[in-house]
Design an enzyme around this catalytic site. Structure first.
Site, PDB file in Angstrom:
ATOM      1  N   ASP A  10       0.868  -1.172   0.000  1.00  0.00           N
ATOM      2  CA  ASP A  10       0.000   0.000   0.000  1.00  0.00           C
ATOM      3  C   ASP A  10       0.914   1.234   0.000  1.00  0.00           C
ATOM      4  OD1 ASP A  10      -2.263   1.723   0.529  1.00  0.00           O
ATOM      5  OD2 ASP A  10      -1.567   1.790   2.612  1.00  0.00           O
ATOM      6  N   ASP A  12      -0.415   5.061   0.814  1.00  0.00           N
ATOM      7  CA  ASP A  12      -0.775   6.085   1.805  1.00  0.00           C
ATOM      8  C   ASP A  12      -0.768   5.519   3.217  1.00  0.00           C
ATOM      9  OD1 ASP A  12      -1.179   8.341   0.125  1.00  0.00           O
ATOM     10  OD2 ASP A  12      -2.957   7.334  -0.657  1.00  0.00           O
ATOM     11  N   GLU A  19      -0.999  10.698   4.576  1.00  0.00           N
ATOM     12  CA  GLU A  19      -2.275  11.312   4.975  1.00  0.00           C
ATOM     13  C   GLU A  19      -2.006  12.454   5.945  1.00  0.00           C
ATOM     14  OE1 GLU A  19      -4.803  10.660   3.392  1.00  0.00           O
ATOM     15  OE2 GLU A  19      -4.902   8.558   2.846  1.00  0.00           O
ATOM     16  N   GLU A  56     -14.517  10.854  -3.255  1.00  0.00           N
ATOM     17  CA  GLU A  56     -15.498  10.164  -2.401  1.00  0.00           C
ATOM     18  C   GLU A  56     -15.476  10.741  -0.983  1.00  0.00           C
ATOM     19  OE1 GLU A  56     -13.220   8.788  -4.361  1.00  0.00           O
ATOM     20  OE2 GLU A  56     -13.985   7.011  -5.373  1.00  0.00           O
ATOM     21  N   HIS A  83     -10.490  17.800  -6.129  1.00  0.00           N
ATOM     22  CA  HIS A  83      -9.614  16.628  -6.058  1.00  0.00           C
ATOM     23  C   HIS A  83      -8.323  16.885  -6.867  1.00  0.00           C
ATOM     24  CE1 HIS A  83      -9.167  11.994  -6.692  1.00  0.00           C
ATOM     25  NE2 HIS A  83      -8.149  12.526  -6.079  1.00  0.00           N
ATOM     26  N   LYS A  86      -6.262  19.367  -5.024  1.00  0.00           N
ATOM     27  CA  LYS A  86      -5.642  18.734  -3.840  1.00  0.00           C
ATOM     28  C   LYS A  86      -4.404  17.958  -4.263  1.00  0.00           C
ATOM     29  CE  LYS A  86      -6.083  14.854  -2.493  1.00  0.00           C
ATOM     30  NZ  LYS A  86      -5.147  13.708  -2.702  1.00  0.00           N
ATOM     31  N   THR A 124      -5.336   2.805  -3.399  1.00  0.00           N
ATOM     32  CA  THR A 124      -6.501   3.454  -4.003  1.00  0.00           C
ATOM     33  C   THR A 124      -6.273   4.951  -4.199  1.00  0.00           C
ATOM     34  OG1 THR A 124      -7.545   3.365  -1.834  1.00  0.00           O
ATOM     35  CG2 THR A 124      -8.250   1.754  -3.419  1.00  0.00           C
ATOM     36  N   ASP A 184      -1.590  -0.261   6.351  1.00  0.00           N
ATOM     37  CA  ASP A 184      -1.576   0.546   7.579  1.00  0.00           C
ATOM     38  C   ASP A 184      -2.949   0.768   8.184  1.00  0.00           C
ATOM     39  OD1 ASP A 184      -2.270   2.290   5.292  1.00  0.00           O
ATOM     40  OD2 ASP A 184      -2.471   3.791   6.876  1.00  0.00           O
TER      41      ASP A 184
HETATM   42  C1  XBP Z   1      -5.725   5.886   0.129  1.00  0.00           C
HETATM   43  C2  XBP Z   1      -6.780   6.885   0.038  1.00  0.00           C
HETATM   44  C3  XBP Z   1      -6.603   8.049  -0.834  1.00  0.00           C
HETATM   45  C4  XBP Z   1      -5.771   9.197  -0.412  1.00  0.00           C
HETATM   46  C5  XBP Z   1      -5.757  10.254  -1.499  1.00  0.00           C
HETATM   47  O1  XBP Z   1      -6.185   4.707   0.763  1.00  0.00           O
HETATM   48  O2  XBP Z   1      -7.814   6.758   0.617  1.00  0.00           O
HETATM   49  O3  XBP Z   1      -7.852   8.587  -1.004  1.00  0.00           O
HETATM   50  O4  XBP Z   1      -6.292   9.770   0.766  1.00  0.00           O
HETATM   51  O5  XBP Z   1      -5.754   9.747  -2.771  1.00  0.00           O
HETATM   52  P1  XBP Z   1      -5.237   3.418   0.868  1.00  0.00           P
HETATM   53  P2  XBP Z   1      -6.518  10.392  -4.037  1.00  0.00           P
HETATM   54  O6  XBP Z   1      -3.969   3.820   1.552  1.00  0.00           O
HETATM   55  O7  XBP Z   1      -6.021   2.451   1.721  1.00  0.00           O
HETATM   56  O8  XBP Z   1      -5.013   2.893  -0.526  1.00  0.00           O
HETATM   57  O9  XBP Z   1      -6.502  11.875  -3.884  1.00  0.00           O
HETATM   58  O10 XBP Z   1      -5.704   9.980  -5.243  1.00  0.00           O
HETATM   59  O11 XBP Z   1      -7.901   9.835  -4.079  1.00  0.00           O
HETATM   60 MG    MG Z   2      -3.068   3.080   3.436  1.00  0.00          MG
END
Ligand code: XBP
Ligand code: MG
Length: 234
Positions: A10, A12, A19, A56, A83, A86, A124, A184
């Site tokens: 993963d 993020d 995050e 989302e 988005h 951001k 994601t 995580d």
């Molecule tokens: C990652 C996310 C992402 C990031 C931002 O989840 O939820 O939405 O916050 O990404 P994970 P985007 O670590 O579980 O994959 O701005 O590209 O949506």
């Molecule tokens: Mg993650």
């Protein structure tokens, strides 16, 4: 149990505290830029992380905190633009050096490659965010080691849905028990397990208080587990 052949990373919260150090800051810069008084503090952002994906996540926040804002005809287009903005702010934070790999990530990657394990990205977040982060934090050799990238644009349903992990297995041509997910968050754990993949959880700051008893192993940092222990998980 089959021999371990690939580590599925993963991004993020796992490779880096993106995050905390990146996305939340970038969302708030975007809201200000759009003339909105919205501000996501740490505790609100923790709640909002239950929704994967930025469009989302913004939509979930607006539905809950500003439902009338959705009455405007271009609400969906405005969320889409937020988005994109951001992600621009996020890339700026990465390039400015605000986001670092978590301790032990680089060593784990090097050991995996030295032992001929395959490595993949299963996230994601959008591909542009992954590229921005890897360009600044890894050298070309380590970046090029990733054989498969599954990102937010590739799936119809984001984590905790297992679709991203199922796509990664298909691309790698591996069975679930030949791989190990490194995550995580509860959403990440559920996505991996939904695809039948074992998981190592290294909780990121927002998820330190979560129940990860369903995980195969939980460690505070990558530096708290040896590479051989990961390879020998039952
Ligand atoms: C990652 C996310 C992402 C990031 C931002 O989840 O939820 O939405 O916050 O990404 P994970 P985007 O670590 O579980 O994959 O701005 O590209 O949506
Ligand atoms: Mg993650």
């Amino acid at each position: 149990m089959s021999q371990l052949k690939a580590l599925l990373f993963d991004v993020d919260g796992t490779l880096a505290e993106t995050e905390h150090d990146g996305h939340r800051v970038a969302f708030n810069r975007t809201f200000a830029e759009h003339g909105l008084s919205w501000h996501w503090n740490e505790s609100r952002y923790r709640e909002l992380l239950e929704t994967s994906g930025s469009s989302e996540r913004i939509a979930a926040y607006v539905r809950s905190d500003h439902p009338h804002w959705l009455n405007q005809t271009d609400a969906t287009a405005r969320i889409k633009q937020m988005h994109l903005d951001k992600n621009r702010h996020y890339a700026g934070l990465v390039v400015a050096g605000n986001i670092h790999l978590r301790p032990g990530v680089m060593a784990l990657l090097r050991q995996a490659i030295a032992q001929n394990l395959r490595v993949a990205i299963v996230t994601t977040t959008h591909r542009s965010n992954v590229d921005a982060l890897l360009a600044v934090t890894l050298d070309a050799e380590l970046r090029n080691a990733f054989q498969v990238f599954v990102t937010g644009e590739d799936v119809a349903r984001k984590k905790p849905d297992p679709e991203c992990y199922q796509l990664a297995l298909h691309a790698l041509k591996l069975a679930p028990d030949e791989t190990l997910a490194i995550e995580d968050s509860p959403n990440g754990l559920n996505a991996a397990h939904g695809a039948g993949i074992r998981s190592v959880i290294v909780p990121s700051v927002y998820f330190r208080d979560c129940d990860f008893t369903a995980a195969d192993i939980v460690v505070r940092e990558f530096t708290d587990v040896s590479f051989s222990a990961l390879c020998q998980l039952p």
